[in-house]
Enzyme design. Structure first.
Site, PDB file in Angstrom:
ATOM      1  N   ASP A 489      19.177  30.902  14.132  1.00  0.00           N
ATOM      2  CA  ASP A 489      19.340  29.438  14.117  1.00  0.00           C
ATOM      3  C   ASP A 489      19.721  28.899  15.503  1.00  0.00           C
ATOM      4  O   ASP A 489      20.133  29.662  16.397  1.00  0.00           O
ATOM      5  CB  ASP A 489      20.421  29.093  13.078  1.00  0.00           C
ATOM      6  CG  ASP A 489      20.237  27.721  12.448  1.00  0.00           C
ATOM      7  OD1 ASP A 489      19.480  26.916  12.998  1.00  0.00           O
ATOM      8  OD2 ASP A 489      20.872  27.462  11.413  1.00  0.00           O
ATOM      9  N   ASP A 559      15.093  21.201   7.383  1.00  0.00           N
ATOM     10  CA  ASP A 559      16.235  21.174   6.467  1.00  0.00           C
ATOM     11  C   ASP A 559      15.954  20.259   5.288  1.00  0.00           C
ATOM     12  O   ASP A 559      16.723  20.231   4.328  1.00  0.00           O
ATOM     13  CB  ASP A 559      17.492  20.693   7.206  1.00  0.00           C
ATOM     14  CG  ASP A 559      18.172  21.833   7.931  1.00  0.00           C
ATOM     15  OD1 ASP A 559      17.815  22.995   7.678  1.00  0.00           O
ATOM     16  OD2 ASP A 559      19.057  21.563   8.767  1.00  0.00           O
TER      17      ASP A 559
HETATM   18  C1  DGJ Z   1      20.768  24.730   9.949  1.00  0.00           C
HETATM   19  C2  DGJ Z   1      19.689  25.408   9.159  1.00  0.00           C
HETATM   20  O1  DGJ Z   1      18.494  24.697   9.258  1.00  0.00           O
HETATM   21  C3  DGJ Z   1      20.136  25.540   7.731  1.00  0.00           C
HETATM   22  O2  DGJ Z   1      19.120  26.081   6.959  1.00  0.00           O
HETATM   23  C4  DGJ Z   1      21.367  26.391   7.687  1.00  0.00           C
HETATM   24  O3  DGJ Z   1      21.058  27.684   8.109  1.00  0.00           O
HETATM   25  C5  DGJ Z   1      22.445  25.784   8.564  1.00  0.00           C
HETATM   26  N1  DGJ Z   1      21.965  25.516   9.886  1.00  0.00           N
HETATM   27  C6  DGJ Z   1      23.652  26.674   8.637  1.00  0.00           C
HETATM   28  O4  DGJ Z   1      24.588  26.188   9.483  1.00  0.00           O
END
Ligand code: DGJ
Length: 772
Positions: A489, A559
């Site tokens: 991430d 997201d």
């Molecule tokens: C952002 C990601 O896109 C989410 O899926 C998740 O992993 C969060 N970060 C966790 O902090």
């Protein structure tokens, strides 16, 4: 050979299966562009080349004095510069020893060879065999400053693809006077510049925001510069390093379309300048913002690669060309062609609040449903119970997970599932042991305060010791526990992009050096753990770019998991990126990003357009919902290969406007296996209306001669919901076709399927076609 040099006309012909790209050397010096057009094989004369025209106010270089019809300002060029006689945007700018930024490159020599050479330290497409592509290197030189430029073209034999890049060498040892042996500072080095003769195009870009990534935006070209860029230190949610020019009337299936996709994950620029004669200059490359690359005498600088795709059969064909190229010649490793497992991710199910018991409860339910991979997302390390601390402290939070990571990994494996773990390796929380030990390891400017994003700072990957530290830290965890998948991430944009280890004159390198460091880290980690499936992520799809695909074959698309929002996000993403790369999950309702409530079947249909999974608390679901998920999982396993590795046909796109006579708006696509034995048709209504018109959906990509069996799966939740409807609804009403209807590919493509919408479909229909 797909590259030929014609001595008579002093020109190069670069031929892909359907296109020709022409380069002309004029007066043995000027490198002019001769067009990127539908394929020609006969090019012995020059009759179709752009004529020289004497234009008003056209400056002519002194050495060509008297030839008023030769002006760079109105000619098509391969690598234009400013300061001499072209007033359009230049592809190159360097600050030279005399304080000027003027440069001019002349042809010196060229080399043609089979195959493709890699770029040092940067991801790029690769050939498995030399017979896949040919390459041309054009060596140009500025005789005054001594700077030399090599334009490198790779022409693919079986794909309508040309890759381009630029290599700059400071050869000032060969210069005279003030320039001799001097450094220069590169300020603009485009990976490609391309002049089209007309502006009768519409420009396509993939733009948006966090949770709204890569919407397809079209605009007509107008005089002046129209461009997109990212200054965020990531390829970004806001703009993707991709643009296309399409004929004014081009559609999904007709017309010429030219695509440009930069293989880079940081700042970039891409745009078009339409000039006074309605010629269009396309440029794409590193963003000049915060880029000042000091190049000492003898040093070389290599630009990232741009992947240029041609289609004369509309946008759909352009997309399929990108998809095949990226799957075959960008992705690498054990997972390149392996079917991706169905995921359960705990993020939206638990966020930071979990312990081993809660995780195992979720895993147990997932296992019952047939799900294959359990992913433990954020919150397992340091003392992290929210997003305010611990990034950098990559050891397990034993307060939360008292039995350590081993207990979780073993427990998941014992349940017969794979185990995946989340990391955000490029970040550091001010509240972390790592920061307390190395507060200078983040990007920062000594004299300024540090800007936080999601309470965190960005590690300075332009420093070798930071890259080495991360390589070892990640390797330690990945070898201490059995981990099958990693989610990588990156949750903020970059600010104060400067390095504590750089001298003032080299500070302008930090932004690009960050990515050279990141790519080294990615190469180290992914090659040490080849069995691990890596998925990239950046707050959803903030770094969904071809460069990441070189290391990680899939990316968390957004997201925003709302099925209806995903139509535009996934539709836009699919213009350049294959479905295997798009990670798509079903989540709970009301949706956590939009608050919208949609049917489980529709969420499933939308997520089955890519690498599939779930991201919700399965233990909170009803029996019919669990029943439906079991059926979705079973179905996905049957169609998985087609979805991930088949050909995509967008039948009606989210960016199509409904005609004024239509009452409903819908999106439809079908995915067809390469052998045409299976296809999956999905239709999703964005705003279903009462008593709507009947949709006619013409399929594409099928075998016209073959017969197909059509199966439409019915939703368990919709049936349960409608069970106590005041009057009984017959079984047949839940799908537009009785089970096991058969018909020919030809009919499905030419006559099309009539789909009269009914509320019992819950907003979407998915039909699986099997060739008999
Ligand atoms: C952002 C990601 O896109 C989410 O899926 C998740 O992993 C969060 N970060 C966790 O902090």
């Amino acid at each position: 050979m797909s590259i030929q040099f014609n001595k008579n006309t002093n020109s190069f012909l670069l031929n892909t299966p359907s296109s020709s790209y022409i380069i002309r050397i004029y007066d043995n010096r000027y490198v002019l562009h001769g067009g990127w057009i539908s394929r020609i094989d006969d090019w012995d004369d020059d009759i179709c080349s752009m004529p020289l025209i004497d234009r008003a106010f056209a400056p002519v270089p002194e050495e060509l004095h008297g030839k008023a019809d030769f002006s760079l300002n109105s000619l098509q060029q391969e690598f234009p510069t400013n300061g001499r006689s072209d007033f359009r945007i230049g592809a190159f700018e360097a600050l030279c020893a005399d304080g000027t930024t003027i440069s001019e490159f002349f042809y010196e020599s060229h080399k043609i060879y089979k195959g493709k050479t890699p770029i040092k330290g940067l991801p790029a497409t690769y050939t498995k065999k030399d017979s896949e592509a040919d390459s041309l290197e054009l060596n140009l030189k500025d005789p005054v400053t001594g700077i030399s430029v090599t334009l490198i073209y790779t022409v693919w034999n079986d794909r309508d693809v040309i890759c381009r890049r630029t290599v700059v060498k400071n050869d000032s040892v060969s210069a005279e006077g003030i320039y001799k042996n001097q450094s220069v500072t590169l300020r603009r080095v485009m990976s490609a510049s391309l002049d089209f003769m007309t502006s009768r195009y519409k420009m396509l870009q993939l733009s948006g925001a966090h949770a709204r990534e890569r919407h397809a935006i079209w605009r007509p070209l107008v005089p002046g510069i129209q461009s997109i860029e990212s200054r965020r230190g990531t390829s970004s949610h806001q703009q993707n390093p991709f643009i296309a020019l399409a004929d004014y009337n081009a559609t999904e299936t007709t017309g010429e379309v030219f695509g440009f996709n930069l293989v880079y994950s940081g700042n970039f620029t891409a745009g078009v300048e339409v000039d006074q004669f309605n010629m269009s200059r396309v440029q794409i490359g590193l963003d000049p913002y915060n880029f000042n690359w000091k190049l000492d005498a003898g040093e070389t600088f290599e630009s990232p690669e741009v992947v240029m795709v041609y289609s004369n059969k509309g946008l759909g064909q352009l997309s399929r060309t990108y998809h095949d190229l990226y799957r075959d010649n960008m992705c690498r490793g054990e997972w390149q062609y392996k079917e991706r497992p169905i995921v359960i991710n705990n993020w939206e199910a638990t966020y930071f609040s979990f312990n081993a018991e809660k995780l195992f409860k979720l895993a147990d339910k997932a296992k019952e449903e047939g799900i294959e991979l359990f992913v433990l997302d954020d919150g397992w390390f340091g003392k992290r119970d929210d997003d305010r601390s611990s990034l950098g402290d990559w050891y397990v939070n034993t307060k939360k997970l008292t039995g350590g990571l081993e207990e979780i990994a073993d427990g998941i494996h014992k349940r017969g599932m794979k185990f995946g773990l989340w990391f955000e390796p490029e970040m550091i929380s001010p509240d972390s042991d790592l920061y307390r030990a190395h507060s200078d390891w983040c990007l920062h400017v000594d004299s300024r305060s540090r800007t936080l994003g999601r309470h965190q700072l960005v590690l300075d990957l332009s420093r070798d010791e930071v890259v080495d530290y991360l390589t070892e830290t990640l390797s330690k965890i990945l070898s201490s526990v059995a981990i099958d998948y990693v989610k990588w991430d990156f949750n903020r944009s970059q600010t104060e992009v400067a390095s504590g280890s750089a001298s003032p004159e080299n500070q302008g390198k930090t932004s690009h050096k960050y990515y050279l460091g990141l790519y080294r880290l990615l190469e180290n980690v992914t090659s040490r753990f080849p069995h691990v499936l890596f998925e990239s992520c950046s707050g959803g799809g903030g770094r969904f770019d071809p460069a990441f695909l070189y290391y990680m074959p899939q990316c968390w698309t957004s997201d925003n998991t709302d099925g209806l929002s995903r139509l535009a996000i996934q539709g836009g993403t699919s213009i350049a990126y294959p479905s295997s790369a798009m990670s798509c999950h079903v989540s709970a309702v009301p949706n956590h990003q939009t608050g919208r409530i949609t049917m489980l079947s529709e969420r499933g249909h939308c997520a089955m357009a890519g690498s599939f999974g779930y991201e919700l608390d399965l233990n909170k679901l009803s029996q019919p919902e669990l029943q439906e998920i079991k059926e979705q999982v079973e179905l996905y396993k049957k169609i998985r290969h087609t979805v991930q590795f088949g050909d995509l046909y967008r039948l009606r796109t989210p960016w199509d406007e409904p005609s004024p006579a239509e009452s409903t708006d819908y999106t439809a696509w079908n995915l067809v296996s390469k052998d045409k034995k299976q296809a999956v048709l999905t239709v999703v209504w964005k705003f279903p209306e009462g008593n709507p018109e009947t949709q006619l959906v013409k399929l594409a990509g099928l075998d016209p001669k073959a017969k197909y069996r059509l199966t439409c799966y019915k939703s368990a939740t919709i049936r349960a919901m409608l069970a106590d409807f005041p009057f009984p609804i017959p079984e047949s009403e839940f799908a537009p076709f009785p089970a096991d209807v058969t018909t020919s590919g030809e009919k499905l493509m030419n006559a099309g399927l009539f789909i009269p919408y009914k509320p019992q479909y819950g907003g979407s229909v998915q039909i699986v076609l099997e060739r008999l």
